[in-house]
Scaffold this motif. Structure first.
Motif, short mmCIF file in Angstrom:
data_model
loop_
_atom_site.label_atom_id
_atom_site.label_comp_id
_atom_site.label_asym_id
_atom_site.label_seq_id
_atom_site.Cartn_x
_atom_site.Cartn_y
_atom_site.Cartn_z
N ILE A 79 1.17 18.69 -14.97
CA ILE A 79 1.65 19.93 -15.59
C ILE A 79 1.40 19.88 -17.10
CG2 ILE A 79 4.02 19.17 -16.07
CD1 ILE A 79 4.94 21.96 -15.09
N ASP A 80 1.10 21.01 -17.68
CA ASP A 80 1.01 21.09 -19.14
C ASP A 80 2.41 20.86 -19.68
OD1 ASP A 80 1.00 22.01 -21.84
OD2 ASP A 80 -0.85 23.10 -21.41
N LEU A 81 2.57 19.78 -20.42
CA LEU A 81 3.91 19.37 -20.86
C LEU A 81 4.57 20.43 -21.75
CD1 LEU A 81 3.16 15.59 -21.35
CD2 LEU A 81 4.66 16.59 -19.61
N ASN A 82 3.77 21.33 -22.31
CA ASN A 82 4.35 22.41 -23.11
C ASN A 82 5.17 23.38 -22.26
OD1 ASN A 82 3.24 21.65 -25.68
ND2 ASN A 82 1.26 22.17 -24.79
N MET A 83 4.98 23.33 -20.93
CA MET A 83 5.79 24.18 -20.04
C MET A 83 7.28 23.80 -20.12
SD MET A 83 3.75 26.25 -18.16
CE MET A 83 4.61 26.56 -16.64
N PHE A 84 7.55 22.59 -20.61
CA PHE A 84 8.95 22.14 -20.71
C PHE A 84 9.54 22.34 -22.09
CE2 PHE A 84 7.22 19.29 -17.30
CZ PHE A 84 7.89 19.90 -16.26
N THR A 85 8.78 22.96 -23.00
CA THR A 85 9.34 23.26 -24.31
C THR A 85 9.89 24.68 -24.29
OG1 THR A 85 7.24 24.12 -25.13
CG2 THR A 85 7.65 21.76 -25.46
N PRO A 86 10.88 24.99 -25.13
CA PRO A 86 11.43 26.35 -25.14
C PRO A 86 10.35 27.39 -25.45
CG PRO A 86 12.82 24.86 -26.43
CD PRO A 86 11.60 24.08 -26.04
N GLY A 91 1.92 33.14 -23.14
CA GLY A 91 1.72 34.06 -22.01
C GLY A 91 2.31 33.58 -20.71
N GLU A 92 3.05 32.46 -20.72
CA GLU A 92 3.61 31.91 -19.47
C GLU A 92 5.11 31.73 -19.59
OE1 GLU A 92 1.75 29.60 -16.99
OE2 GLU A 92 -0.26 29.76 -17.86
N ARG A 93 5.74 31.70 -18.45
CA ARG A 93 7.18 31.51 -18.44
C ARG A 93 7.50 30.03 -18.68
NH1 ARG A 93 11.31 33.22 -13.49
NH2 ARG A 93 13.00 31.82 -14.15
N SER A 94 8.32 29.76 -19.69
CA SER A 94 8.77 28.38 -19.95
C SER A 94 9.71 27.97 -18.82
CB SER A 94 9.50 28.30 -21.28
OG SER A 94 10.36 27.19 -21.31
N LEU A 95 9.64 26.70 -18.43
CA LEU A 95 10.51 26.25 -17.34
C LEU A 95 11.92 25.92 -17.81
CD1 LEU A 95 7.91 24.08 -15.41
CD2 LEU A 95 8.83 26.30 -14.73
N VAL A 96 12.12 25.90 -19.14
CA VAL A 96 13.47 25.57 -19.63
C VAL A 96 14.10 26.69 -20.47
CG1 VAL A 96 13.18 23.06 -19.60
CG2 VAL A 96 12.54 24.34 -21.65
N ALA A 97 13.28 27.63 -20.97
CA ALA A 97 13.83 28.64 -21.89
C ALA A 97 14.95 29.44 -21.22
CB ALA A 97 12.72 29.58 -22.35
N VAL A 99 16.97 28.58 -18.88
CA VAL A 99 18.19 27.77 -18.72
C VAL A 99 18.91 27.69 -20.06
CG1 VAL A 99 19.12 25.51 -18.04
CG2 VAL A 99 17.05 26.40 -16.92
N LEU A 100 18.11 27.47 -21.12
CA LEU A 100 18.71 27.31 -22.45
C LEU A 100 19.41 28.58 -22.91
CD1 LEU A 100 15.89 25.31 -24.29
CD2 LEU A 100 18.21 24.51 -23.75
N ASP A 101 18.78 29.74 -22.67
CA ASP A 101 19.40 30.98 -23.18
C ASP A 101 20.27 31.67 -22.13
OD1 ASP A 101 17.74 32.44 -21.51
OD2 ASP A 101 16.33 33.01 -23.07
N GLY A 102 20.39 31.04 -20.95
CA GLY A 102 21.29 31.57 -19.93
C GLY A 102 20.75 32.77 -19.17
N SER A 103 19.46 33.10 -19.38
CA SER A 103 18.92 34.29 -18.72
C SER A 103 18.44 34.02 -17.29
CB SER A 103 17.76 34.88 -19.54
OG SER A 103 16.69 33.96 -19.59
N ALA A 104 18.32 32.73 -16.92
CA ALA A 104 17.85 32.41 -15.56
C ALA A 104 18.93 31.62 -14.82
CB ALA A 104 16.57 31.59 -15.64
N ASP A 105 19.28 32.09 -13.61
CA ASP A 105 20.23 31.30 -12.82
C ASP A 105 19.44 30.48 -11.78
OD1 ASP A 105 19.54 33.00 -10.76
OD2 ASP A 105 21.41 34.16 -10.85
N ALA A 106 20.18 29.73 -10.99
CA ALA A 106 19.53 28.81 -10.05
C ALA A 106 18.59 29.57 -9.09
CB ALA A 106 20.58 28.04 -9.26
#
Ligand code: ACO
Length: 278
Positions: A79-86, A91-97, A99-106
């Protein structure tokens, strides 16, 4: 590029493929997919996997073999490790953003991962045989992509690493089942939890490689396997793959019944073809 023949929409455009770090060449019965982001060691993003799913959905009907390779001397750095940065990847959905801002639930996150997994799951389809041609590193998602294929042909410089646990993650791109099916749970635990490299020679011993060849012979070896696969009756190949895929989950009795049923279908088709030709 070939047109989609299975009524499932248009295949990805050259621009979509390029943004996903992929190349696709369809030539008759063979589709060749190349992971192509050499400046990032063929690291893959979410778009790579949703585009892979799109390729699978729109594959021309007469494609029987799918070969996946990496551009240059590496299969994929995962995986492009930048996917795990906020900030994520442009142009892609971050995998952690989320969670950090509370906009994505499980449920959102699970749904998103399911979309990514779709890029890997179709490679098991019985109507195609998928072949991974591996040079150099296949790390994390790269290892899981190779595990998603039916046949792995490795150059002597190939090395597999399941890096996810070392990064605080689990392997979630459909690789854990084939890994356990092939090497057993104990070896799989050892490989994943140490995140160590499995070099080509060991991969062959463990059954993670069907073939290991010198680097300069990889392309020729893949072509030979593709030619041998294409020489088999396509319907019999699909029925046999489906049969083999269910064997591990079946009792002997269930599998024997499945063999009988599949053979009745085959004999019926062959007899009809003979009748039509008489
Ligand atoms: N994500 C983003 N960029 C990457 C990745 C990656 N996974 N891998 C390599 N790159 C980039 C590097 O940052 C570097 O960029 P730069 O030129 O701007 O500095 C460039 O690709 C070349 O990388 P090097 O490390 O210099 O290349 P090298 O040949 O020495 O090493 C290797 C290659 C072994 C693949 C190394 O890059 C590496 O270990 N990468 C990270 C692997 C990883 O942890 N992947 C995630 C696994 S978990 C998962 O897939 C779910």
């Amino acid at each position: 590029m070939a047109q989609a023949a299975n009524g499932a929409g248009e295949p990805p455009t050259e621009d979509e493929l390029s943004r996903a770090g992929l190349r696709l060449r369809v030539d008759g019965h063979v589709a060749r997919i190349t992971i192509s982001r050499p400046e990032r060691r063929n690291a893959m993003t979410g778009r790579t996997w949703t585009t892979l799913a799109h390729i699978g959905q729109t594959l021309p009907e007469d494609v029987r073999i799918v070969v996946i390779a990496g551009e240059g001397d590496i299969f994929s750095a995962g995986i492009d490790l930048n996917m795990f940065t906020p900030e994520g990847v442009e142009g892609e959905r971050s995998l952690v953003a989320g969670v950090l801002d509370g906009s994505a639930d499980a449920d959102d996150i699970e749904g998103h991962i399911a979309e990514l997994q779709a890029g890997f799951l179709w490679l098991r389809r019985p109507d195609i045989v998928s072949v991974a041609a591996v040079r150099g590193h296949a790390i994390g998602a790269g290892f899981q992509l190779a595990l998603s294929c039916d046949i792995r042909i490795l150059a002597e410089d190939a090395k597999f690493t399941m890096k996810e646990p070392a990064l605080g993650l689990v392997p979630d791109l459909t690789g854990t089942k084939p890994l356990v099916d092939i090497v057993g749970v104990n070896r799989a635990v050892e490989i994943c939890l140490t995140a160590r490299r499995v070099e080509a020679a060991e991969a062959r011993e463990l059954g993670l490689a069907e073939l290991v060849v010198p680097v300069e012979e990889l392309e020729g070896a893949v072509d030979d396997v593709v030619a041998a696969l294409l020489a088999t009756n396509p319907e019999a190949a699909a029925a046999t793959k489906a049969l083999l895929q269910q064997a591990a989950g079946n009792t002997l009795e269930e599998q024997a019944r499945a063999e009988r049923r599949a053979q009745v279908d085959r004999l019926t088709s062959l007899a009809k073809a003979m009748g039509a030709g008489a």
